[in-house]
Scaffold this motif. Structure first.
Motif, PDB file in Angstrom:
ATOM      1  N   THR A   1       0.728  -1.250  -0.090  1.00  0.00           N
ATOM      2  CA  THR A   1      -0.083  -0.143   0.011  1.00  0.00           C
ATOM      3  C   THR A   1       0.850   1.295   0.177  1.00  0.00           C
ATOM      4  OG1 THR A   1      -0.189  -0.068   2.365  1.00  0.00           O
ATOM      5  CG2 THR A   1      -2.063  -0.943   1.179  1.00  0.00           C
ATOM      6  N   SER A   2       2.121   1.167  -0.060  1.00  0.00           N
ATOM      7  CA  SER A   2       2.960   2.518   0.255  1.00  0.00           C
ATOM      8  C   SER A   2       3.463   2.987  -1.220  1.00  0.00           C
ATOM      9  CB  SER A   2       4.253   2.226   1.245  1.00  0.00           C
ATOM     10  OG  SER A   2       4.803   1.269   0.852  1.00  0.00           O
TER      11      SER A   2
ATOM     12  N   VAL B   1      -1.616   3.230  -9.424  1.00  0.00           N
ATOM     13  CA  VAL B   1      -1.913   3.451 -10.820  1.00  0.00           C
ATOM     14  C   VAL B   1      -0.804   4.234 -11.373  1.00  0.00           C
ATOM     15  CG1 VAL B   1      -4.499   3.376 -10.501  1.00  0.00           C
ATOM     16  CG2 VAL B   1      -3.221   5.457  -9.829  1.00  0.00           C
ATOM     17  N   VAL B   2       0.568   4.430 -10.646  1.00  0.00           N
ATOM     18  CA  VAL B   2       1.576   4.980 -11.309  1.00  0.00           C
ATOM     19  C   VAL B   2       2.697   4.405 -11.526  1.00  0.00           C
ATOM     20  CG1 VAL B   2       3.135   6.814 -10.856  1.00  0.00           C
ATOM     21  CG2 VAL B   2       0.763   7.353 -10.000  1.00  0.00           C
ATOM     22  N   LYS B   3       3.194   4.219 -12.733  1.00  0.00           N
ATOM     23  CA  LYS B   3       4.559   3.355 -12.933  1.00  0.00           C
ATOM     24  C   LYS B   3       5.562   3.475 -12.060  1.00  0.00           C
ATOM     25  CE  LYS B   3       3.583   2.751 -18.068  1.00  0.00           C
ATOM     26  NZ  LYS B   3       3.947   3.242 -19.263  1.00  0.00           N
TER      27      LYS B   3
ATOM     28  N   ASP C   1       8.689   0.333 -16.297  1.00  0.00           N
ATOM     29  CA  ASP C   1       7.431   0.584 -16.842  1.00  0.00           C
ATOM     30  C   ASP C   1       6.292  -0.318 -16.080  1.00  0.00           C
ATOM     31  OD1 ASP C   1       8.392   2.419 -18.655  1.00  0.00           O
ATOM     32  OD2 ASP C   1       9.163   1.272 -19.929  1.00  0.00           O
ATOM     33  N   ASN C   2       6.777  -0.936 -15.350  1.00  0.00           N
ATOM     34  CA  ASN C   2       5.863  -1.869 -14.479  1.00  0.00           C
ATOM     35  C   ASN C   2       4.972  -1.069 -13.435  1.00  0.00           C
ATOM     36  OD1 ASN C   2       7.548  -5.218 -13.986  1.00  0.00           O
ATOM     37  ND2 ASN C   2       6.789  -4.135 -15.671  1.00  0.00           N
ATOM     38  N   TYR C   3       3.637  -1.345 -13.341  1.00  0.00           N
ATOM     39  CA  TYR C   3       3.040  -1.071 -12.272  1.00  0.00           C
ATOM     40  C   TYR C   3       3.379  -1.832 -10.847  1.00  0.00           C
ATOM     41  CZ  TYR C   3       0.627   1.986 -15.445  1.00  0.00           C
ATOM     42  OH  TYR C   3       0.013   2.619 -16.380  1.00  0.00           O
ATOM     43  N   PRO C   4       3.002  -1.296  -9.718  1.00  0.00           N
ATOM     44  CA  PRO C   4       3.521  -2.102  -8.543  1.00  0.00           C
ATOM     45  C   PRO C   4       2.829  -3.547  -8.403  1.00  0.00           C
ATOM     46  CG  PRO C   4       3.013   0.237  -7.815  1.00  0.00           C
ATOM     47  CD  PRO C   4       2.602   0.035  -9.444  1.00  0.00           C
ATOM     48  N   HIS C   5       1.445  -3.424  -9.184  1.00  0.00           N
ATOM     49  CA  HIS C   5       1.079  -5.247  -9.052  1.00  0.00           C
ATOM     50  C   HIS C   5       1.617  -6.118  -9.738  1.00  0.00           C
ATOM     51  CE1 HIS C   5      -1.282  -3.514 -12.665  1.00  0.00           C
ATOM     52  NE2 HIS C   5      -0.991  -4.749 -13.134  1.00  0.00           N
ATOM     53  N   HIS C   6       2.411  -5.628 -10.552  1.00  0.00           N
ATOM     54  CA  HIS C   6       3.217  -6.501 -11.669  1.00  0.00           C
ATOM     55  C   HIS C   6       4.221  -7.334 -10.753  1.00  0.00           C
ATOM     56  CE1 HIS C   6       2.239  -4.017 -15.199  1.00  0.00           C
ATOM     57  NE2 HIS C   6       1.616  -5.239 -15.352  1.00  0.00           N
TER      58      HIS C   6
END
Lengths: 353, 377
Positions: B116-117, B121-123, B164-169
């Motif tokens: 959560t930190s 939605v930001v790369k 270029d990944n998002y955190p959920h990757h």
């Protein structure tokens, strides 16, 4: 680790619970399957505590739930008191579940916030117990008292009025009212502070002695598992790596993964030397496409091409110590040469897949 | 970790080698029923380049303390008083706008939950370069190159693609590495790590802690490591401060704290932790009772209601954090562990049948690894 094989199982007359070739798979769409538990076997003798330890995603919780047929395993058998639970119809299974109870990790969310403690603990009895509410309350009060909660004061309160440790005691009381033979504890102390953790571990030991309970204790903390368990099974990516009597396992781990876990465990002792070389990313491979052969080989420093080709089987180290590894760290009964080859190779750089 | 040999840490006394001097810091939260005294009079000085471990249970004020030092308690009901001198500058009373110049560049924080930190939605690349560009005015491509270097230094494979990944990757361990990279990107002098590994598996925890101590040495950073796990700080911090009910109750260099602990709370905490070196079924010495109400805390020592050594004096008069006989060892107790007074207090409580004393005595009888009441480990 891919540990298959049943060399470590004891004769069925001496055990309460026996799981053979237990397999649990979850379809995730597109024809893909998560191999949560892949053919593990273990047994638990009456009055014994079996610890299941491993990293998140190793299948330890799924194993615990599979014992209760929640959900029913994809394959294999679970035998409780010589009855194969996987073959029972759901009505009979529902009745058999009174013999097996469960305690969950998060004590607060596992109690219904809108119901009173008296109701929560009495619910199993409302289904299966005596019909008269007064008789039910007698049992509930006795169990609440046994776990250190004042029955009269708690009866009309709701879960939010209690601390995490007290809620966990209430969950234990709820598990006990059916007088089960087996309790599955799924990370029961992970959400608690260390001082409360000690209270709950002591309570479980006391209750086990008083009620003759058998426990399956699932946790990721190696010290907690050692403290409460008679035997410990180490799991990795749906397979069993090693199974041994607790003191023996910690004194002489035979599986490279067990040793990795132990070296990673932070012991509260400044005198313990820490291996600072381990900084590389070594993470669990996907359970959708687990590695061939031994599933630990992608992170194992001892892995060779045999590990990729052939899945190791459970082998005997001594009377109560079994390991599934082609290159065990201690001598194995049927293969003394393997151990003498590389007795103490440092566990640093993980070999590439 | 690295300790400058003679860098003494006195109570609140400042000296030239100190990066941070905290004096009588208090953070109270106004709630309808009163003031929650989350941090209630904490003083310490932190020499440059060292690691201080802050240990305590939930609700002990360890997280609020580090957030107060950094000026992150921005809720309308939080009142922070006292003094925090960072490199000679007073931080208390500064607005968030003024603190913004320090956040990231001078002091940074790694939070507990890597899930959560990070902004989902930001790369990752933008989260790594945003503050670098803000503080140093670096152009986009230089900042990106620096960020890739940072990701490599926290051992993230294929760093350029990961930008270029998002955190959920990413997995939890990988996300915490990204958080570390973000915290280190502007080369802060002071790093707060608030339970940086609590949400992670034991093997990943080990890697992350190794990485942190390595980076700390390379960059000569000063670090405050906040945790509930004595095992994490035992080998990673030069000094440890133990917090209870918003106060530091004992503070000492790590080997001293473990060998000659003086505060009963420190002792109880250590006795309640299972160790892999103990035989199975070792009886744990649980701490009786619960932490005190922080709105209306008891008048004397806050630990007295749970302490096996508590006397009448403890219930009336609050002990102050004072220097002990040993070097840089401070504790707040009227009957410190290991003294004859402590032994007498224990025997007196045993004779009068104080419940928590009886419990401890029962547990000691069942354990072989604790020989004496005054015994440290």
């Amino acid at each position: 680790m891919a540990g298959s094989g049943k060399a470590h199982l004891r004769p069925s007359e001496s055990v309460l619970l026996r799981a053979e070739d237990l397999t649990v798979e979850f379809p995730v769409g597109g024809g893909r399957v998560v191999h949560a538990v892949s053919g593990i076997s273990f047994d638990v003798a009456k009055g014994e505590t079996l610890g299941l330890v491993g990293e998140s995603g190793c299948g330890k919780s799924t194993t615990g739930r599979a014992i209760l047929q929640l959900p029913r395993p994809t394959g294999g058998s679970i035998t409780l008191n010589d009855v194969d639970l996987t073959r029972l119809d759901s009505g009979t299974m529902r009745q058999r579940r009174t013999d097996v109870q469960m305690i969950f990790q998060d004590p607060i969310s596992s109690l219904n916030p809108r119901r009173t403690i008296g109701d929560i603990v009495a619910e199993p009895l409302q289904v299966w117990g005596p019909k008269r509410p007064d008789d039910q309350w007698d049992i509930v009060a006795r169990m609440l008292d046994a776990v250190g909660i004042d029955p009269e004061a708690a009866r009309r309160k709701r879960p939010h009025e209690f601390s995490g440790g007290q809620c966990q005691r209430i969950s234990i009381a709820r598990a006990l009212v059916m007088e089960p033979e087996l309790i599955i504890c799924d990370e029961p102390v992970s959400a608690l502070d260390v001082s409360v953790q000690a209270q709950i571990l002591n309570l479980l030991e006391d209750l086990k002695a008083q009620h003759g309970l058998t426990l399956v204790f699932i946790a990721h903390d190696l010290a907690v598992v050692k403290n409460i368990s008679d035997r410990v099974a180490v799991m990795y990516l749906g397979k069993m790596c090693e199974l041994a009597e607790s003191d023996e396992l910690y004194a002489s781990p035979a599986h490279p993964y067990t040793r990795l876990l132990m070296e990673s465990h932070p012991e509260p002792d400044p005198g313990v030397a820490i291996d600072e070389s381990m900084t590389e990313l070594g993470e669990l491979p996907s359970p959708i496409a687990p590695p061939s052969g031994c599933r630990f080989r992608t992170r194992c420093p001892l892995a060779d091409e045999r590990c990729a080709r052939e899945e190791p089987q459970m082998r005997r180290v001594n009377d109560d110590h079994y390991v599934a590894c082609h290159h065990p760290l201690v001598a194995v009964d049927d293969d003394l040469s393997a151990a003498s080859r590389q007795p103490t190779l440092p566990l640093t750089a993980p070999a590439t897949a | 970790m690295t300790v400058t040999s003679d860098a003494g840490v006195a109570g609140g006394g400042s000296r030239a080698g100190d990066l941070l001097v905290v004096d009588d810091l208090r953070t109270h939260f106004r709630v309808p029923t009163g003031d929650v005294k989350a941090v209630d009079g904490v003083s310490f000085a932190l020499p440059r380049g060292t690691t201080l471990g802050i240990v305590g249970e939930s609700g002990s004020g360890k997280t609020v303390l580090s957030r107060s030092i950094m000026g992150l308690n921005t809720a309308g009901n939080a009142v922070t008083t006292g003094s925090v001198l960072y490199d000679g500058t007073e931080l208390i009373g500064r607005s968030s706008k003024e603190m913004k110049a320090l956040w990231g560049a001078e002091m940074a924080m790694i939070f507990q939950d890597p899930m959560t930190s990070l902004n989902p939605v930001v790369k990752v690349g933008r989260q790594l370069t945003e503050h670098v560009r803000f503080h140093f005015g670096t152009n986009r491509s230089d900042a990106r190159a620096a960020a890739i270097d940072m990701l490599q230094s926290v051992r993230i494979p294929e760093a350029a693609e990961r930008m270029d990944n998002y955190p959920h990757h990413m997995s939890g361990g990988m996300r915490q590495r990204v958080c570390i990279a973000i915290a280190l990107a502007c080369s802060p002098k002071l790093l707060f790590a608030d339970e940086p590994t609590t949400a992670l598996d034991v093997t990943v925890q080990h890697q992350i802690l190794n990485l942190l101590s390595q980076q700390q040495r390379e960059r000569a950073m000063t670090m405050i490591l906040v945790t509930h796990d004595l095992g994490v700080v035992a080998t990673r911090a030069a000094e440890i401060a133990v917090m209870y009910a918003g106060k530091i109750v004992e503070k000492a260099p790590t080997p001293v704290l473990f060998a000659e602990m003086r505060h009963p709370y420190t002792q109880s905490l250590l006795w309640s932790i299972p160790k892999t070196s103990q035989p199975k079924h070792t009886r744990l010495s649980a701490i009786a009772g619960r932490p005190p109400d922080l709105i209306n805390p008891p008048p004397g020592c806050k630990f007295a209601p749970r302490c096996p050594y508590a006397q009448q004096r403890c219930r009336d008069e609050e002990p102050q954090l004072v220097d002990g006989p040993g070097a840089r060892h401070q504790f707040a107790c009227h009957f410190p562990v290991g003294t004859p007074e402590n032994r007498e207090a224990f025997d007196r409580n045993l004779a009068s049948g104080l419940p928590q004393t009886l419990t401890v005595a029962g547990c000691l009888a069942a354990r072989e690894d604790i020989v004496e009441i005054g015994d440290g480990a």
